[in-house]
Scaffold this active site. Sequence first.
Site, PDB file in Angstrom:
ATOM      1  N   GLY A  10     -14.186  -9.188 -34.576  1.00 27.36           N
ATOM      2  CA  GLY A  10     -13.463  -8.231 -33.740  1.00 27.36           C
ATOM      3  C   GLY A  10     -12.085  -8.694 -33.313  1.00 27.36           C
ATOM      4  N   GLU A  11     -11.303  -7.733 -32.874  1.00 28.51           N
ATOM      5  CA  GLU A  11      -9.975  -8.003 -32.320  1.00 28.51           C
ATOM      6  C   GLU A  11     -10.086  -7.862 -30.800  1.00 28.51           C
ATOM      7  OE1 GLU A  11      -6.566  -8.811 -33.014  1.00 28.51           O
ATOM      8  OE2 GLU A  11      -6.706  -8.614 -30.834  1.00 28.51           O
TER       9      GLU A  11
ATOM     10  N   LEU B 280      -0.981 -15.339 -37.846  1.00 29.65           N
ATOM     11  CA  LEU B 280       0.310 -14.943 -38.439  1.00 29.65           C
ATOM     12  C   LEU B 280       0.167 -14.743 -39.963  1.00 29.65           C
ATOM     13  CD1 LEU B 280       3.267 -14.387 -37.728  1.00 29.65           C
ATOM     14  CD2 LEU B 280       3.763 -16.786 -38.178  1.00 29.65           C
ATOM     15  N   ASN B 281      -0.182 -15.790 -40.659  1.00 28.93           N
ATOM     16  CA  ASN B 281      -0.615 -15.699 -42.065  1.00 28.93           C
ATOM     17  C   ASN B 281       0.431 -15.319 -43.109  1.00 28.93           C
ATOM     18  OD1 ASN B 281      -3.153 -16.344 -41.120  1.00 28.93           O
ATOM     19  ND2 ASN B 281      -3.679 -14.214 -40.781  1.00 28.93           N
TER      20      ASN B 281
ATOM     21  N   GLU C  61     -21.670 -12.364 -34.749  1.00 23.59           N
ATOM     22  CA  GLU C  61     -21.803 -13.778 -35.045  1.00 23.59           C
ATOM     23  C   GLU C  61     -20.975 -14.668 -34.122  1.00 23.59           C
ATOM     24  OE1 GLU C  61     -18.572 -14.867 -38.474  1.00 23.59           O
ATOM     25  OE2 GLU C  61     -20.604 -14.400 -39.100  1.00 23.59           O
TER      26      GLU C  61
ATOM     27  N   ASN D 142     -11.105 -19.689 -47.025  1.00 22.47           N
ATOM     28  CA  ASN D 142     -12.500 -19.988 -47.348  1.00 22.47           C
ATOM     29  C   ASN D 142     -13.048 -18.898 -48.253  1.00 22.47           C
ATOM     30  OD1 ASN D 142     -13.057 -22.367 -45.774  1.00 22.47           O
ATOM     31  ND2 ASN D 142     -12.726 -21.064 -43.991  1.00 22.47           N
TER      32      ASN D 142
ATOM     33  N   SER E 184      -7.845 -15.132 -29.600  1.00 22.36           N
ATOM     34  CA  SER E 184      -7.115 -15.047 -30.863  1.00 22.36           C
ATOM     35  C   SER E 184      -6.881 -13.585 -31.224  1.00 22.36           C
ATOM     36  CB  SER E 184      -7.945 -15.728 -31.956  1.00 22.36           C
ATOM     37  OG  SER E 184      -7.337 -15.530 -33.201  1.00 22.36           O
TER      38      SER E 184
ATOM     39  N   CYS F 135     -17.426 -20.256 -30.397  1.00 23.21           N
ATOM     40  CA  CYS F 135     -16.609 -19.135 -30.849  1.00 23.21           C
ATOM     41  C   CYS F 135     -17.439 -17.868 -30.673  1.00 23.21           C
ATOM     42  CB  CYS F 135     -16.268 -19.369 -32.316  1.00 23.21           C
ATOM     43  SG  CYS F 135     -15.624 -17.927 -33.120  1.00 23.21           S
TER      44      CYS F 135
ATOM     45  N   CYS G 183      -8.028  -6.783 -42.017  1.00 22.02           N
ATOM     46  CA  CYS G 183      -7.356  -7.922 -42.663  1.00 22.02           C
ATOM     47  C   CYS G 183      -8.018  -8.176 -44.025  1.00 22.02           C
ATOM     48  CB  CYS G 183      -7.453  -9.169 -41.786  1.00 22.02           C
ATOM     49  SG  CYS G 183      -6.741  -8.920 -40.152  1.00 22.02           S
TER      50      CYS G 183
ATOM     51  N   CYS H  48     -14.693 -14.487 -41.287  1.00 19.84           N
ATOM     52  CA  CYS H  48     -15.669 -14.182 -40.252  1.00 19.84           C
ATOM     53  C   CYS H  48     -16.511 -13.004 -40.745  1.00 19.84           C
ATOM     54  CB  CYS H  48     -15.007 -13.892 -38.921  1.00 19.84           C
ATOM     55  SG  CYS H  48     -13.445 -13.058 -39.029  1.00 19.84           S
TER      56      CYS H  48
HETATM   57  S1  SF4 Z   1     -12.162  -9.960 -37.362  1.00 19.19           S
HETATM   58 FE1  SF4 Z   1     -10.102 -10.859 -37.135  1.00 19.19          FE
HETATM   59  S2  SF4 Z   1      -9.498 -11.461 -39.209  1.00 19.19           S
HETATM   60 FE2  SF4 Z   1     -11.237 -10.047 -39.399  1.00 19.19          FE
HETATM   61  S3  SF4 Z   1     -10.341  -7.990 -39.675  1.00 19.19           S
HETATM   62 FE3  SF4 Z   1     -10.687  -8.275 -37.494  1.00 19.19          FE
HETATM   63  S4  SF4 Z   1      -8.779  -9.076 -36.672  1.00 19.19           S
HETATM   64 FE4  SF4 Z   1      -8.707  -9.346 -38.906  1.00 19.19          FE
END
Ligand code: SF4
Length: 326
Positions: free
Chosen positions: A143-144, A197-198, A72, A272, A173, A85, A96, A315
């Site tokens: 994704g990371e 960070l969160n 997405e 959200n 990010s 994005c 997460c 996401c």
């Molecule tokens: S997409 Fe971003 S927020 Fe979601 S699990 Fe992966 S690193 Fe974490």
Amino acid sequence: MGLPAFRVSQLIHWMYERNAVSIDDITEFSKPLREKLKGFSYIGGVKIIKKTDSPDGTIKLLFGLEDGLSVEGVLIPDEYRLTLCVSSQVGCAMGCRFCLTATMGFIRNLRADEIAGQVTAVRRELNANANSEITNIVFMGMGEPLKNFNEVVKGINILTDYMGISKRRITLSTAGVVPELQKLYKEIPEVNLAVSLNATTDETRSALMPVNNKYNIGALLRACGRLPISPRRRITFGYVLIKGVNDTQADARRLIALLKGLSAKVNLIPFNEYDTAKFEPPDEKTVLEFQQILVDRHVTAFIRKSKGRGIYAACGQLKTCHETDN
Ligand code: SF4
């Protein structure tokens, strides 16, 4: 093929600036040359398979990949910019707890061409519908990105070298993959960095983001402090505000202390909600008070609300909706 080198420049121009869909579109090439190229190659690509407009002008996108998988993206217009994005992986392994993508698990890394292909797909769409230009790219979709380091760097190089997007208008990010941070700044020091960070204690952050068990808040912020960021630039720290989890005034004060000495700004993102979410957003008063505590101590803090809803805190929503539709 024994062709002169300028043909490569022409091919790149047609693929990345004219957004050619097929080799037949490259009318600068003679018909026999196009036929020859078509004998062993084609212009592949990412396609937009679903678009969802939000009332705030944000457009959620679902990109189809050649192997039938999808990722997405979100197109976010504001007064001066048009930000896209993009995703860097199908699914995500980071787990997460506040993120819907995490529930899909990790499926595969995107290739560099699939990363740049998301931008090309949107450009094709924009050319057909409007006169607008994408001005900024953020890697905040699925994704990371630092877990797909080489392809992300290659993808960024395609965007900047062939597609005319400035590195300074690209933001990556991360959930905080510490070893790759230095590497990123060696390869592409000009890109902007956003760190998710969160939380302000390791206990809470580890409960929200398993990556914190490996690279805790101290290690992450020390790594951020060592990055060669020019004085005029700042790292953006993302902070998803979750009711009763990380939204207290004590959290706000700890956040100020943690960011001391760093060239930083904070994006506060009220959580959200989605159907299966286990968390809730704080009420507006709590969000505003949290922001005010930061601002009173000269920490730049913005509240990011509905725009790009699918990007930050949940996401994966669009993809999951699409799969449910079918
Ligand atoms: S997409 Fe971003 S927020 Fe979601 S699990 Fe992966 S690193 Fe974490």
